[in-house]
Design a protein around this motif. Structure first.
Motif, short mmCIF file in Angstrom:
data_model
loop_
_atom_site.label_atom_id
_atom_site.label_comp_id
_atom_site.label_asym_id
_atom_site.label_seq_id
_atom_site.Cartn_x
_atom_site.Cartn_y
_atom_site.Cartn_z
N MET A 271 0.84 -1.18 0.00
CA MET A 271 0.00 0.00 0.00
C MET A 271 0.89 1.25 0.00
N GLN A 272 0.48 2.19 -0.80
CA GLN A 272 1.21 3.44 -0.89
C GLN A 272 1.06 4.25 0.39
N GLN A 273 2.11 4.98 0.75
CA GLN A 273 2.10 5.75 1.98
C GLN A 273 2.25 7.24 1.64
N VAL A 274 1.37 8.05 2.23
CA VAL A 274 1.42 9.50 2.09
C VAL A 274 1.77 10.08 3.45
N VAL A 275 2.88 10.80 3.51
CA VAL A 275 3.28 11.45 4.75
C VAL A 275 2.70 12.86 4.73
N PHE A 276 2.01 13.19 5.81
CA PHE A 276 1.31 14.47 5.93
C PHE A 276 1.88 15.23 7.12
N TYR A 277 2.70 16.24 6.83
CA TYR A 277 3.26 17.08 7.89
C TYR A 277 2.26 18.18 8.22
N THR A 278 1.96 18.33 9.50
CA THR A 278 0.90 19.23 9.94
C THR A 278 1.24 19.81 11.30
N ARG A 279 0.36 20.64 11.81
CA ARG A 279 0.45 21.13 13.20
C ARG A 279 -0.96 21.51 13.63
N GLU A 280 -1.13 21.62 14.94
CA GLU A 280 -2.44 22.00 15.48
C GLU A 280 -2.77 23.44 15.13
N LYS A 281 -4.07 23.74 15.12
CA LYS A 281 -4.57 25.09 14.88
C LYS A 281 -4.09 25.65 13.55
N CYS A 282 -4.15 24.83 12.52
CA CYS A 282 -3.72 25.22 11.17
C CYS A 282 -4.88 24.93 10.22
N GLN A 283 -5.54 25.98 9.76
CA GLN A 283 -6.71 25.79 8.89
C GLN A 283 -6.34 25.14 7.55
N LEU A 284 -5.21 25.53 6.98
CA LEU A 284 -4.78 24.89 5.73
C LEU A 284 -4.55 23.39 5.93
N CYS A 285 -4.05 23.03 7.12
CA CYS A 285 -3.82 21.61 7.43
C CYS A 285 -5.15 20.86 7.51
N GLU A 286 -6.16 21.49 8.13
CA GLU A 286 -7.48 20.87 8.23
C GLU A 286 -8.07 20.66 6.83
N ASP A 287 -7.92 21.66 5.97
CA ASP A 287 -8.41 21.56 4.60
C ASP A 287 -7.70 20.43 3.86
N ALA A 288 -6.38 20.35 4.03
CA ALA A 288 -5.60 19.31 3.36
C ALA A 288 -6.00 17.92 3.85
N LYS A 289 -6.27 17.81 5.15
CA LYS A 289 -6.67 16.52 5.72
C LYS A 289 -7.99 16.05 5.10
N GLN A 290 -8.92 16.98 4.91
CA GLN A 290 -10.20 16.63 4.26
C GLN A 290 -9.97 16.16 2.83
N ILE A 291 -9.07 16.82 2.12
CA ILE A 291 -8.75 16.42 0.74
C ILE A 291 -8.18 15.00 0.73
N LEU A 292 -7.25 14.72 1.65
CA LEU A 292 -6.67 13.37 1.71
C LEU A 292 -7.74 12.33 2.03
#
Length: 80
Positions: A1-22
């Motif tokens: 299975m392919q692995q996608v590494v997602f670098y993020t941090r708390e309280k980051c709206q762009l990160c929340e948006d990206a998580k929804q896309i993933l």
């Protein structure tokens, strides 16, 4: 299975948006998301602090900042 590494941090709206896309892309592609909070590593904070969110596939940064589903799905298709 392919692995996608997602670098993020708390309280980051762009990160929340990206998580929804993933999450949406997982309906179409088989991959595992490995979420890494950059606050847990000084190295990651220094490397990705101004870039997050960061999507990495096979050790290659595919996209960062404003994440769009087209770019990520195109990269996932290359490995399918």
């Amino acid at each position: 299975m392919q692995q996608v590494v997602f670098y993020t941090r708390e309280k980051c709206q762009l990160c929340e948006d990206a998580k929804q896309i993933l999450n949406l892309l997982q309906d179409d592609y088989l991959f595992e998301v490995v979420e890494k909070d950059i606050e847990s590593s000084d190295e990651w904070t220094e490397k990705y602090g101004l870039m997050i969110p960061v999507i990495e596939i096979d050790g290659e940064i595919v996209q960062y900042g404003q994440i769009d589903p087209f770019t990520v799905s195109k990269r996932l298709q290359q490995k399918s």
